[in-house]
Design an enzyme around this catalytic site. Structure first.
Site, PDB file in Angstrom:
ATOM      1  CG  HIS A 116      41.425  34.955  44.109  1.00 55.50           C
ATOM      2  ND1 HIS A 116      40.943  35.258  42.851  1.00 55.50           N
ATOM      3  CD2 HIS A 116      42.314  35.938  44.418  1.00 55.50           C
ATOM      4  CE1 HIS A 116      41.522  36.371  42.422  1.00 55.50           C
ATOM      5  NE2 HIS A 116      42.346  36.811  43.354  1.00 55.50           N
ATOM      6  CG  ASP A 123      40.683  42.350  44.081  1.00 49.27           C
ATOM      7  OD1 ASP A 123      41.036  42.489  45.269  1.00 49.27           O
ATOM      8  OD2 ASP A 123      41.430  41.883  43.194  1.00 49.27           O
ATOM      9  CG  HIS A 166      44.011  40.051  41.019  1.00 51.15           C
ATOM     10  ND1 HIS A 166      44.430  40.925  41.993  1.00 51.15           N
ATOM     11  CD2 HIS A 166      45.094  39.786  40.244  1.00 51.15           C
ATOM     12  CE1 HIS A 166      45.721  41.177  41.831  1.00 51.15           C
ATOM     13  NE2 HIS A 166      46.143  40.505  40.784  1.00 51.15           N
ATOM     14  CG  ASP A 224      43.903  44.396  43.976  1.00 51.89           C
ATOM     15  OD1 ASP A 224      42.769  44.825  43.730  1.00 51.89           O
ATOM     16  OD2 ASP A 224      44.145  43.180  44.129  1.00 51.89           O
TER      17      ASP A 224
END
Length: 329
Positions: free
Chosen positions: A145, A182, A184, A266
């Protein structure tokens, strides 16, 4: 550790005559020193459960090294030097300093982040020179991120971006593929490579979910961004079909000199931050498919970097099968 520390500071000599060893595993106790508030999902126990599961005898063949701290110039391959230095200056001597609502600096954060970037660079050195077959780096805080000049989403330095730039600068890699599974979207990696034709970024992620980026229409200036949006409740079949139809063909056609995996776990069905229904078998499948492309295109060269994964049991089981699969090389 002299050899590890030198990886970010000096040229690495090629040793093509040496048979590749097994998978390299990089970690460091500093990963435990990045502190977050009580109840925060990105916590030191993530590293503890990974270390514990990789102590099993089936991982005895791992080549284990401690992650060196990257110097500022290495991190600045992906981030402005002023940003790197500003984070150092903002680091507290005690307590926590909030960057945003879920991203905090603690006294141990900066060293942990430097060692995450250093692990990525050393893994690239060892894989690109053939000293190891592939590598997995278990460091925190995660990185995908982190944008060019913005820490966010638990992340400070973008380790995947550092790894890609290091491979290009130090080892002459012409094309690098980053595959991010991931749950996200890796907005930071997309931001850094949006205008770069030499790096392919492919991401599968749940939408709508933090950080709100990652629409399939976001393709980059050179069509080297590939976003696959999954929906809450999607499971193995949808994930594998997305990889088969949208991601794997792009990676194969790109013919990278190095494959980097942003290995967040995740998307596991147990994870509290998302709603996909993947299992350890899905991460094993994706690992094997990427290994097959890497074998065909770049001598099997893969560097895998830990990103998310916040249910401790799901994380440990997923990392175990991912690393065990890498060791099949």
């Amino acid at each position: 550790m002299d050899r590890a520390a030198s990886a970010c500071d000096s040229a690495v000599q090629e040793t093509p005559e040496q048979e590749p060893m097994s998978t390299l595993y990089l970690c460091h106790p500093a990963a435990l020193d990045h502190q977050t508030p009580l109840g925060h999902p990105e916590r030191p126990d993530r590293i503890r459960v990974i270390e514990r599961v990789l102590e099993h005898e089936r991982f005895a063949a791992l080549v284990r090294e401690q992650a060196p701290a990257a110097d500022h110039d290495t991190v600045a391959l992906a981030h402005p030097l002023a940003f790197v230095e500003a984070l150092a200056e903002a680091s507290p001597r005690d307590g926590l300093v909030a960057i945003d609502s879920d991203t905090v600096l603690s006294p141990g954060t900066y060293e942990a982040a430097l060692r995450g970037a250093g692990a990525a660079a050393l893994a690239v050195d060892e894989v690109m020179t053939g000293r190891v077959a592939n590598a997995f780096c278990a460091m925190r805080p995660p990185g995908h991120h982190a944008e060019r000049a913005q820490a966010m989403g638990f992340c400070f330095f973008n380790n995947a971006a550092v790894a890609a730039r290091h491979a290009q600068k130090r080892h002459g890699a012409e094309r690098v593929a980053i595959i991010d599974w991931d749950v996200h979207h890796g907005n930071g990696t997309q931001d850094i490579f949006w205008s770069d034709a030499s790096v392919l970024y492919c991401s599968s992620h749940e939408m709508p979910l933090y950080p709100g980026t990652g629409r399939p229409s976001e393709r980059g200036e050179h069509d080297t961004i590939c976003n696959v949006a999954l929906a809450a409740g999607d499971g193995s079949d949808v994930f594998r079909e997305a990889f088969e139809t949208a991601i794997l063909p792009r990676v194969d056609a790109f013919a990278p000199d190095l494959v980097i995996i942003s290995a967040g776990f995740d998307a596991h069905w147990r994870d509290p931050l998302a709603n996909l229904n993947l299992t350890e078998a899905d991460f094993q499948w994706a690992t094997r498919r990427l290994m097959a492309i890497a074998d065909r295109r770049c001598g099997g060269r893969i560097v895998s970097l830990l990103e998310g994964g916040y249910d401790l049991e799901g994380l440990s089981r997923s990392v175990a099968i991912h690393v065990e699969t890498l060791m099949e090389r």
